[in-house]
Design a protein around this motif. Sequence first.
Motif, short mmCIF file in Angstrom:
data_model
loop_
_atom_site.label_atom_id
_atom_site.label_comp_id
_atom_site.label_asym_id
_atom_site.label_seq_id
_atom_site.Cartn_x
_atom_site.Cartn_y
_atom_site.Cartn_z
N PHE A 17 0.81 -1.22 0.00
CA PHE A 17 0.00 0.00 0.00
C PHE A 17 0.84 1.27 0.00
O PHE A 17 0.37 2.33 0.43
CB PHE A 17 -0.97 0.01 1.19
N LEU A 18 2.08 1.18 -0.47
CA LEU A 18 2.91 2.38 -0.61
C LEU A 18 2.76 2.90 -2.04
O LEU A 18 3.05 2.17 -2.98
CB LEU A 18 4.37 2.07 -0.30
N TYR A 19 2.31 4.13 -2.18
CA TYR A 19 2.01 4.68 -3.49
C TYR A 19 3.05 5.68 -3.98
O TYR A 19 3.01 6.08 -5.14
CB TYR A 19 0.63 5.33 -3.48
N HIS A 20 3.96 6.10 -3.13
CA HIS A 20 4.96 7.10 -3.50
C HIS A 20 6.35 6.47 -3.43
O HIS A 20 6.68 5.78 -2.47
CB HIS A 20 4.89 8.32 -2.58
N GLY A 126 19.31 -8.49 -6.06
CA GLY A 126 18.16 -9.37 -6.23
C GLY A 126 16.89 -8.76 -5.67
O GLY A 126 15.81 -8.83 -6.28
N GLN A 127 17.02 -8.14 -4.51
CA GLN A 127 15.87 -7.48 -3.89
C GLN A 127 15.36 -6.34 -4.77
O GLN A 127 14.15 -6.17 -4.95
CB GLN A 127 16.25 -6.94 -2.51
N LEU A 128 16.26 -5.55 -5.32
CA LEU A 128 15.86 -4.44 -6.18
C LEU A 128 15.21 -4.92 -7.46
O LEU A 128 14.23 -4.33 -7.93
CB LEU A 128 17.05 -3.53 -6.49
N LEU A 129 15.72 -6.01 -8.03
CA LEU A 129 15.10 -6.58 -9.23
C LEU A 129 13.69 -7.08 -8.92
O LEU A 129 12.76 -6.84 -9.69
CB LEU A 129 15.96 -7.70 -9.80
N ALA A 130 13.55 -7.78 -7.81
CA ALA A 130 12.23 -8.26 -7.41
C ALA A 130 11.30 -7.08 -7.13
O ALA A 130 10.13 -7.09 -7.53
CB ALA A 130 12.34 -9.15 -6.18
N LEU A 131 11.82 -6.06 -6.47
CA LEU A 131 11.03 -4.87 -6.17
C LEU A 131 10.56 -4.20 -7.46
O LEU A 131 9.41 -3.76 -7.56
CB LEU A 131 11.85 -3.89 -5.32
N ILE A 136 5.97 -2.75 -10.76
CA ILE A 136 5.31 -2.69 -12.07
C ILE A 136 3.96 -3.42 -12.00
O ILE A 136 2.93 -2.87 -12.42
CB ILE A 136 6.20 -3.30 -13.18
N VAL A 137 3.96 -4.63 -11.46
CA VAL A 137 2.72 -5.40 -11.36
C VAL A 137 1.72 -4.66 -10.46
O VAL A 137 0.53 -4.54 -10.81
CB VAL A 137 3.00 -6.83 -10.84
N MET A 138 2.19 -4.16 -9.32
CA MET A 138 1.30 -3.45 -8.40
C MET A 138 0.74 -2.18 -9.05
O MET A 138 -0.42 -1.83 -8.84
CB MET A 138 2.02 -3.08 -7.10
N GLY A 139 1.55 -1.50 -9.84
CA GLY A 139 1.09 -0.29 -10.52
C GLY A 139 -0.08 -0.56 -11.44
O GLY A 139 -1.07 0.18 -11.46
N TYR A 140 0.00 -1.66 -12.20
CA TYR A 140 -1.12 -2.03 -13.08
C TYR A 140 -2.32 -2.52 -12.27
O TYR A 140 -3.46 -2.18 -12.56
CB TYR A 140 -0.69 -3.10 -14.08
N TRP A 141 -2.03 -3.33 -11.26
CA TRP A 141 -3.10 -3.92 -10.46
C TRP A 141 -3.89 -2.84 -9.72
O TRP A 141 -5.12 -2.90 -9.62
CB TRP A 141 -2.50 -4.93 -9.49
N ARG A 142 -3.22 -1.84 -9.21
CA ARG A 142 -3.88 -0.77 -8.45
C ARG A 142 -4.87 0.03 -9.30
O ARG A 142 -5.75 0.68 -8.76
CB ARG A 142 -2.84 0.18 -7.85
#
Length: 177
Positions: A17-20, A126-131, A136-142
């Motif tokens: 739920f972080l949008y910024h 690895g964490q940054l790549l996963a993030l 990207i997925v969360m941006g579309y999903w939201r």
Amino acid sequence: MITGYDHILFLLGVVFFLYHMKDVAIYVSLFAVGHSVTMLLGVWFGWGINAYIIDAIIGLSVVYKALDNLGAFQKWLGFQPDTKAATLIFGLFHGTGLASKILEYNIADDGLLANLLAFNVGVEVGQLLALFVILIVMGYWRRSPNFMRQATYANIIMAGLGVLLTYQQIAGYIAST
């Protein structure tokens, strides 16, 4: 868990739920600092916790974050725990889990610091790549009109996965003793 899926699941919960981007950077940095410090110091000084116990706590961190995302603490306790402090504290546990697993390999002291730093950089990359993928997925999903309803279900599933991770580790601990 050396595979990292518990790490990524917690990270998903943190940014859910972080949008910024500023907030994402703050929380991810707190988590990264926490797990980097305990991973590096834990291996360097040779202290760790039974891997089953620490991985059970890591499973509980996923449950905690999912419940936090669902607003459970506000409902149950009447207040919201400090999410930044929780992210840092759980980062410390995640790093202790990494240290505990690394210590099982009995790595030689020769070049230990350089290897630890390289490993930590690899974890962070690895964490940054996963993030990146998560955001990207969360941006579309939201943007979906059903996001909030689906978010509730997603966090219930996340809590269930955290319970499953915890259960597996407790069962492993019992079987190993």
